[in-house]
Structures are given as C-alpha cells and as structure tokens.
Design a protein around this motif. Structure first.
Motif, mmCIF file in Angstrom:
data_model
loop_
_atom_site.group_PDB
_atom_site.id
_atom_site.type_symbol
_atom_site.label_atom_id
_atom_site.label_comp_id
_atom_site.label_asym_id
_atom_site.label_seq_id
_atom_site.Cartn_x
_atom_site.Cartn_y
_atom_site.Cartn_z
ATOM 1 N N LYS A 1 0.584 -1.249 -0.242
ATOM 2 C CA LYS A 1 0.261 -0.319 -0.626
ATOM 3 C C LYS A 1 0.701 1.294 0.384
ATOM 4 O O LYS A 1 0.212 2.549 -0.454
ATOM 5 C CB LYS A 1 -1.126 0.392 1.593
ATOM 6 N N ARG A 2 1.453 0.804 1.115
ATOM 7 C CA ARG A 2 3.318 2.462 0.007
ATOM 8 C C ARG A 2 3.908 2.557 -0.599
ATOM 9 O O ARG A 2 3.871 4.022 -0.872
ATOM 10 C CB ARG A 2 3.580 2.238 2.077
ATOM 11 N N VAL A 3 4.029 1.160 -0.808
ATOM 12 C CA VAL A 3 4.585 1.297 -3.057
ATOM 13 C C VAL A 3 3.693 2.701 -3.441
ATOM 14 O O VAL A 3 3.223 2.733 -4.385
ATOM 15 C CB VAL A 3 4.748 -0.016 -2.959
ATOM 16 N N VAL A 4 2.207 1.656 -3.238
ATOM 17 C CA VAL A 4 1.233 2.480 -4.607
ATOM 18 C C VAL A 4 1.332 4.073 -4.006
ATOM 19 O O VAL A 4 0.456 4.659 -4.748
ATOM 20 C CB VAL A 4 -0.597 1.647 -3.829
ATOM 21 N N ASP A 5 1.072 3.925 -2.678
ATOM 22 C CA ASP A 5 0.744 5.320 -2.417
ATOM 23 C C ASP A 5 2.072 6.347 -2.777
ATOM 24 O O ASP A 5 1.874 7.675 -2.111
ATOM 25 C CB ASP A 5 0.383 5.471 -0.966
ATOM 26 N N GLY A 6 3.279 5.440 -2.794
ATOM 27 C CA GLY A 6 4.210 6.650 -3.238
ATOM 28 C C GLY A 6 5.220 7.153 -2.206
ATOM 29 O O GLY A 6 5.834 7.957 -1.794
ATOM 30 N N THR A 7 5.116 6.377 -0.522
ATOM 31 C CA THR A 7 6.082 6.346 0.613
ATOM 32 C C THR A 7 6.396 5.814 1.220
ATOM 33 O O THR A 7 6.545 5.564 1.936
ATOM 34 C CB THR A 7 4.912 6.974 1.560
ATOM 35 N N ALA A 8 6.953 4.377 0.340
ATOM 36 C CA ALA A 8 8.024 2.911 0.739
ATOM 37 C C ALA A 8 9.053 3.883 1.418
ATOM 38 O O ALA A 8 9.947 4.586 0.268
ATOM 39 C CB ALA A 8 7.643 2.386 -0.107
ATOM 40 N N SER A 9 9.865 3.159 2.429
ATOM 41 C CA SER A 9 10.839 3.897 2.907
ATOM 42 C C SER A 9 11.957 2.948 2.106
ATOM 43 O O SER A 9 12.878 3.213 2.109
ATOM 44 C CB SER A 9 11.245 3.881 4.294
ATOM 45 N N ASN A 10 11.824 2.512 0.774
ATOM 46 C CA ASN A 10 13.066 1.304 0.675
ATOM 47 C C ASN A 10 12.580 0.107 -0.511
ATOM 48 O O ASN A 10 12.070 0.876 -1.841
ATOM 49 C CB ASN A 10 12.278 -0.207 1.875
ATOM 50 N N ALA A 11 14.267 0.441 -1.589
ATOM 51 C CA ALA A 11 13.739 0.310 -2.600
ATOM 52 C C ALA A 11 13.130 -0.659 -3.177
ATOM 53 O O ALA A 11 13.052 -0.856 -3.874
ATOM 54 C CB ALA A 11 15.077 0.801 -3.203
ATOM 55 N N HIS A 12 13.452 -1.516 -2.257
ATOM 56 C CA HIS A 12 12.726 -2.982 -2.686
ATOM 57 C C HIS A 12 11.417 -3.053 -1.870
ATOM 58 O O HIS A 12 10.752 -4.631 -1.953
ATOM 59 C CB HIS A 12 13.807 -3.983 -2.353
ATOM 60 N N ALA A 13 10.496 -2.327 -1.725
ATOM 61 C CA ALA A 13 9.797 -2.809 -1.228
ATOM 62 C C ALA A 13 8.180 -2.923 -1.928
ATOM 63 O O ALA A 13 7.434 -3.438 -1.648
ATOM 64 C CB ALA A 13 8.824 -0.494 -0.518
ATOM 65 N N ARG A 14 8.418 -3.073 -2.965
ATOM 66 C CA ARG A 14 7.673 -4.068 -4.400
ATOM 67 C C ARG A 14 7.549 -4.975 -4.133
ATOM 68 O O ARG A 14 7.105 -6.064 -4.055
ATOM 69 C CB ARG A 14 7.370 -2.619 -5.630
ATOM 70 N N GLU A 15 8.834 -5.234 -4.020
ATOM 71 C CA GLU A 15 9.474 -6.864 -3.976
ATOM 72 C C GLU A 15 8.306 -7.710 -3.022
ATOM 73 O O GLU A 15 7.856 -8.835 -3.191
ATOM 74 C CB GLU A 15 10.296 -6.909 -4.767
ATOM 75 N N ALA A 16 8.557 -6.773 -1.770
ATOM 76 C CA ALA A 16 8.763 -7.093 -0.853
ATOM 77 C C ALA A 16 6.625 -7.665 -0.481
ATOM 78 O O ALA A 16 6.315 -8.659 -0.287
ATOM 79 C CB ALA A 16 8.961 -6.674 0.616
#
Length: 356
Positions: A320-335
């Motif tokens: 959800k943070r990936v979708v919202d653009g607030t993920a704190s890690n470059a590999h968040a989408r994979e996780a």
C-alpha cells in the motif's frame, strides 16, 4: 534473494524531507556529543520505519529511527513505543542500544523520531550463515534462542511496562487489529487471507502465560559481537507489546518454514550439515529454558498460521505504501508482492491444524 542488497547504508533519496542543517542544530542543542559537521546515510535494510546513520566529524555516530513520511495507518510506526521499550530494557539482560532522546516535534525531520547509539558488530541477512562454519552457526542459533528466552522471562512490571499492552487475549486482539490493517491497505483480493480471517478467531491456542514480546525477532534484527557468538543489540521494536510468548516465538521460527529463494529462510536445507538446530530441537530448548509446557501439533500449526497471517498483513501494508508513493525501501514492491504467497502458506498450516 541477494541479501547484499539489504546490507550497509546509502545516501538519502532526493525526495527526502529531512533538512540536515535543521536536524544538526537540534541535536547539537540537546546532545553535547553531537559536535562538528554531520553526514546522514540511510540503512538499506527494513521496510517500515526509516533508519538513518548520523556521523559527526567529532567522532560520534548515532542512529535515528523515524516514522515514514505521508499518511499512515492508525497505531502503525509507533516510534514512541520503540523508544519506551528500549529505554526500559537497559540493564535487563536483553541487549539493546542506549537511547538518548525522543523528538515529537515533526518540524525537525518531518515526523516523530528517536535517537540511540550506533552499536558496532556483525549483521547477518542470510539465516543459513554461509560465511560461517557449522560450529559457528550452531553457536549463533543457540545465542538467539537464549536471548529470545531471556526476553520472554523479563519481569516487565518491574521494568515499568505493565501498561505497555493488554496481555490477555493477545492473539484474538492481534487478529482483529491486523484484519483492520489489512483491509485498510488491501490493493488486491487474496483469497487465502479471507479464509485466514474467517478461521483464526475460532482456532486460537489457549494462553498459558504472558510476557514482553518483540514482535519481529529475526536474525537480521540482531547485532552480534564482531568476533563472538554474542548478541550485543536487539533492534526494531516497532511491533513490541505484551502477550502470548509462544506466538512471538512461533513468529521467530518462521525462518524454518520460509524458502531460501523467496524469504531468506531455511526450508529444504540440510540443517544437520549446516550445524543449525532443527525446528523441534530449537523449540524444545526454548520451552525448557522458559519453563513452558510443550504445545500440541494442532496448537503449533495454529500459531504458525497466525504468524504467517501477520506477515501477510504487514507485506500488504508495504505494498500500500508503494502504491501511495511513501515506501521507505527501494525493494518495497518486491516485498509487498509476496503478501499472497505468505497468506497461502499460512492457510496450509491452518489446514494442517485442522487435520492434527
């Protein structure tokens, strides 16, 4: 999975809201050891609270943990709770970093944060510990077992943590909480999660005792002495609370059930040749050390199903943070994309519990 991607530090991303000079002035005012120029780097590991390394030209190195930027789910990313529990555990026998301050003024770095010592030592991202000998691996795993057992036998009331959570009905409340968090961050439908959400409330193992729980006790959240098989700091207390220690330990033991390829786990590996205790041996040692009764197969599978449900909900929050653009890690989408895979594994253990 290449664990090297998660090790070490990297520069702050260009979109960071942190003003280095404002932070430097604030720290110099509150901490006398923060003298000279300051550089900021971000630790690569972790998917939740951004963790930064602050290095001062005067020689001081500190770690800053902050809430992520952007809109957050209610009760998530509670760095003030982290600050409280780590402070309380000083000199408890559970190794933690020394904490210096909590800052609730969001104008300093854009969110609440706390600062603690940087602890020197070794970090391990691969649970199979390929760089170590079988004897060294065994020693590392016995030390992990010792420290998680120590955590679960700490007198949390004597540490001033009697109000840190509501220990009764821990799993039931966790299921309700993570169901709410999952629904709030749901980006796709995962049928296995829907089945777990329906099954878990009626299949919760009985609680035998209560303890202080870490919530995410894994090998990559531990710092070991540079030479000895000794833990010098347990990190990442964001999910800590009071509750059922077997649930916390079952979560810790998910490493034995995760595949090496997808989750940096131990499933399918020849543990005997590696020198790593098998699941039953490791679990029995913990139960013996903490003085807890054995658990039935049905109960253990239910604990594992619950733990995997939590992991799936957490990974959905990452997505959800990936979708919202607030993920704190470059590999968040994979996780985050592995939420469904984790939920399916959790449902398989629920099915095993029903057959046991």
């Amino acid at each position: 999975m290449d664990a090297n991607r998660f090790a070490g530090t990297e520069p702050l991303p260009p979109q960071s809201q942190i003003d280095p000079e404002r932070l430097r002035r604030y720290l110099r005012e509150h901490l006398p050891q923060c003298s000279g120029d300051m550089t900021i780097e971000r630790f690569r590991g972790g998917q939740s609270n951004p963790t930064l390394l602050l290095t001062f030209s005067g020689g001081t190195r500190l770690v800053l943990r902050k809430k992520p930027d952007g809109k957050l789910l209610a009760s998530a990313h509670a760095v003030d709770r982290e600050h409280r529990v780590v402070s309380a555990l000083a000199e408890s026998g559970v190794p933690v970093a020394r904490v210096h301050l909590l800052c609730e003024d969001e104008s300093i770095v854009g969110a609440m944060f706390y600062v603690m010592d940087y602890v020197e030592g070794r970090s391990f991202w691969e649970p199979a510990l390929p760089e170590l000998s079988p004897e060294e691996r065994k020693a590392i795993y016995l030390e992990m077992n010792r420290v998680v057992a120590r955590l679960h036998t700490v007198d949390y009331t004597a540490r001033g943590l009697e109000t840190f959570g509501r220990p009764m009905n821990y799993i039931a409340r966790q299921v309700a909480r993570w169901t709410t968090q999952y629904r709030a961050s749901e980006t796709i439908s995962i049928s296995a999660m829907d089945r777990l959400i329906e099954w878990l409330p009626d299949n919760i193992p009985p609680e035998s005792r209560h303890a202080l729980l870490h919530g995410d006790f894994r090998i990559d959240n531990l710092i070991f002495d540079a030479r000895a098989a000794r833990i010098v700091a347990v990190l990442d207390w964001e999910l800590s609370t009071l509750g059922d220690p077997i649930a916390d330990f079952a979560y810790h033991m998910l490493t034995w059930h995760f595949s090496p390829k997808l989750f940096r786990g131990l499933s399918g590996l020849d543990l005997m040749s590696l020198g790593i205790p098998d699941e039953r041996t490791y679990r029995d040692l913990y139960l013996s050390t903490t003085g807890q009764a054995n658990v039935s197969d049905r109960q253990w599978y239910a604990y594992l199903a619950f733990s995997l449900f939590r992991v799936a909900a957490i990974r959905q929050g990452i997505m959800k943070r990936v979708v919202d653009g607030t993920a704190s890690n470059a590999h968040a989408r994979e996780a985050g994309a592995l939420a469904g895979t984790v939920a399916e594994l959790g449902w398989r253990y629920a099915e095993r519990a029903m057959r046991a």
